[in-house]
Design a protein around this motif. Structure first.
Motif, PDB file in Angstrom:
ATOM      1  N   THR A  62       0.976  -1.330  -0.052  1.00  0.00           N
ATOM      2  CA  THR A  62      -0.037   0.451   0.138  1.00  0.00           C
ATOM      3  C   THR A  62       0.652   1.087  -0.058  1.00  0.00           C
ATOM      4  O   THR A  62       2.153   0.906   0.645  1.00  0.00           O
ATOM      5  CB  THR A  62      -0.797   0.218   0.941  1.00  0.00           C
ATOM      6  N   LYS A  63       0.280   2.290  -0.879  1.00  0.00           N
ATOM      7  CA  LYS A  63       1.177   3.241  -0.705  1.00  0.00           C
ATOM      8  C   LYS A  63      -0.182   4.767  -0.070  1.00  0.00           C
ATOM      9  O   LYS A  63      -0.879   4.880  -0.737  1.00  0.00           O
ATOM     10  CB  LYS A  63       1.774   4.008  -1.827  1.00  0.00           C
ATOM     11  N   LYS A  64       0.453   5.296   0.931  1.00  0.00           N
ATOM     12  CA  LYS A  64      -0.908   6.342   1.321  1.00  0.00           C
ATOM     13  C   LYS A  64      -2.061   5.307   1.814  1.00  0.00           C
ATOM     14  O   LYS A  64      -2.891   6.095   1.851  1.00  0.00           O
ATOM     15  CB  LYS A  64      -1.200   7.721   0.452  1.00  0.00           C
ATOM     16  N   GLY A  65      -1.792   3.601   2.405  1.00  0.00           N
ATOM     17  CA  GLY A  65      -3.270   3.899   2.525  1.00  0.00           C
ATOM     18  C   GLY A  65      -4.135   3.235   1.320  1.00  0.00           C
ATOM     19  O   GLY A  65      -5.062   2.822   1.483  1.00  0.00           O
ATOM     20  N   GLU A  66      -3.452   3.494   0.208  1.00  0.00           N
ATOM     21  CA  GLU A  66      -4.231   2.694  -0.890  1.00  0.00           C
ATOM     22  C   GLU A  66      -3.604   1.353  -1.733  1.00  0.00           C
ATOM     23  O   GLU A  66      -2.601   1.622  -1.587  1.00  0.00           O
ATOM     24  CB  GLU A  66      -4.486   4.262  -2.467  1.00  0.00           C
ATOM     25  N   ARG A  68      -1.570  -0.649  -3.577  1.00  0.00           N
ATOM     26  CA  ARG A  68      -0.704  -0.615  -4.221  1.00  0.00           C
ATOM     27  C   ARG A  68       0.025  -1.920  -5.066  1.00  0.00           C
ATOM     28  O   ARG A  68       0.583  -2.622  -6.271  1.00  0.00           O
ATOM     29  CB  ARG A  68       0.377   0.298  -4.288  1.00  0.00           C
ATOM     30  N   HIS A 108       7.519   5.069   0.064  1.00  0.00           N
ATOM     31  CA  HIS A 108       6.666   4.926   0.461  1.00  0.00           C
ATOM     32  C   HIS A 108       5.804   4.461   0.571  1.00  0.00           C
ATOM     33  O   HIS A 108       4.653   4.329   0.852  1.00  0.00           O
ATOM     34  CB  HIS A 108       6.052   6.369  -0.320  1.00  0.00           C
ATOM     35  N   SER A 110       4.478   0.278   2.232  1.00  0.00           N
ATOM     36  CA  SER A 110       3.945  -0.348   3.159  1.00  0.00           C
ATOM     37  C   SER A 110       3.707  -1.888   2.785  1.00  0.00           C
ATOM     38  O   SER A 110       3.194  -1.574   1.654  1.00  0.00           O
ATOM     39  CB  SER A 110       3.357   0.011   4.173  1.00  0.00           C
ATOM     40  N   GLU A 112       2.463  -5.597   3.944  1.00  0.00           N
ATOM     41  CA  GLU A 112       1.586  -6.324   4.304  1.00  0.00           C
ATOM     42  C   GLU A 112       1.771  -8.415   4.344  1.00  0.00           C
ATOM     43  O   GLU A 112       1.536  -8.439   2.842  1.00  0.00           O
ATOM     44  CB  GLU A 112       0.222  -6.163   4.461  1.00  0.00           C
ATOM     45  N   GLN A 155      -9.255  -9.798   3.913  1.00  0.00           N
ATOM     46  CA  GLN A 155      -9.923  -7.898   4.056  1.00  0.00           C
ATOM     47  C   GLN A 155     -10.863  -7.586   3.952  1.00  0.00           C
ATOM     48  O   GLN A 155     -10.941  -6.283   4.105  1.00  0.00           O
ATOM     49  CB  GLN A 155      -8.038  -8.151   3.969  1.00  0.00           C
ATOM     50  N   GLU A 158     -13.325  -5.901   4.906  1.00  0.00           N
ATOM     51  CA  GLU A 158     -14.255  -4.638   5.436  1.00  0.00           C
ATOM     52  C   GLU A 158     -14.439  -3.479   4.402  1.00  0.00           C
ATOM     53  O   GLU A 158     -15.420  -2.567   4.948  1.00  0.00           O
ATOM     54  CB  GLU A 158     -12.961  -4.107   6.232  1.00  0.00           C
ATOM     55  N   LYS A 159     -14.580  -4.241   3.360  1.00  0.00           N
ATOM     56  CA  LYS A 159     -14.911  -2.914   2.524  1.00  0.00           C
ATOM     57  C   LYS A 159     -16.884  -3.749   1.913  1.00  0.00           C
ATOM     58  O   LYS A 159     -17.685  -2.964   0.883  1.00  0.00           O
ATOM     59  CB  LYS A 159     -14.348  -2.918   1.254  1.00  0.00           C
TER      60      LYS A 159
END
Length: 198
Positions: A62-66, A68, A108, A110, A112, A155, A158-159
């Motif tokens: 992910t990048k800034k929560g989005e 990637r 930048h 992250s 998981e 995961q 969650e959406k």
């Protein structure tokens, strides 16, 4: 940060130290991979034995929560540590939904890691029975017919918290109509994950 599934599903959680080692290996592989460098052979002597045992993982970037990039395997076919390294690079370079991660992006990004249990085929006699056997928030789901298949990690709940919506989107991911899961010749599998992130 760890998010562990029910102890009924996972009886062999990795330790915090083993999580850190896998995340470090993923980070190193990502950094090398996006620069076009070959990964060095895995040093089996320097990591815990459990990380050398076969394992199936997904690596999510992910990048800034989005999102990637996200790529993984559903069956264990290589050492757990090597599976993580391979998928860290693949998530950066081979996820068709995104352009390749650039070297300047790595700082930048992250990481998981989701470590999977062995998928289990659901035996059901009608739609209601199927829906009752899927555990929202806990189960990853695979839909399969012939050579076609698709999966959502837990995961995704969650959406998409509704089971029928979840299955419909999974069918669409496979390139099939949203009601495809209702077919009698479709197989549905579930699995759980041990999730940990940087």
């Amino acid at each position: 940060m760890d998010d562990k599934s029910s102890p009924n599903q996972w009886v062999d959680h990795l330790s915090d130290e083993e999580h850190k080692i896998l995340l470090r290996l993923a980070r190193e592989a990502l950094s090398l991979g996006v620069r076009g460098q070959t990964l060095p052979p895995l040093d089996h002597e320097s990591i815990p034995v459990r990380l050398i045992e076969p394992g199936a993982t997904f690596v999510t970037l992910t990048k800034k929560g989005e999102l990637r990039g996200c790529i993984g395997s559903l069956e264990a076919s290589r050492p757990l540590a090597e599976d993580v390294r391979v998928h860290a690079v693949a998530a950066a370079l081979e996820d068709y939904r995104f352009p390749s991660v650039l070297p300047e992006e790595v700082a930048h990004i992250s990481i998981e890691i989701s470590r999977l249990t062995t998928p289990q085929l659901i035996d059901f006699f009608d739609e209601k029975d199927l829906l009752s056997q899927i555990q929202p928030g806990l189960d990853g789901v695979i839909i399969k017919r012939g050579v076609r298949r698709a999966t959502f990690l837990p995961q995704v709940w969650e959406k998409v918290p509704d089971v029928e919506d979840f299955l419909g989107m999974l069918c669409r991911k496979m390139g099939a109509p949203t009601d495809y899961w209702r077919r009698k010749d479709v197989q549905i599998f579930t699995y759980q994950v041990e999730k940990f992130l940087e």
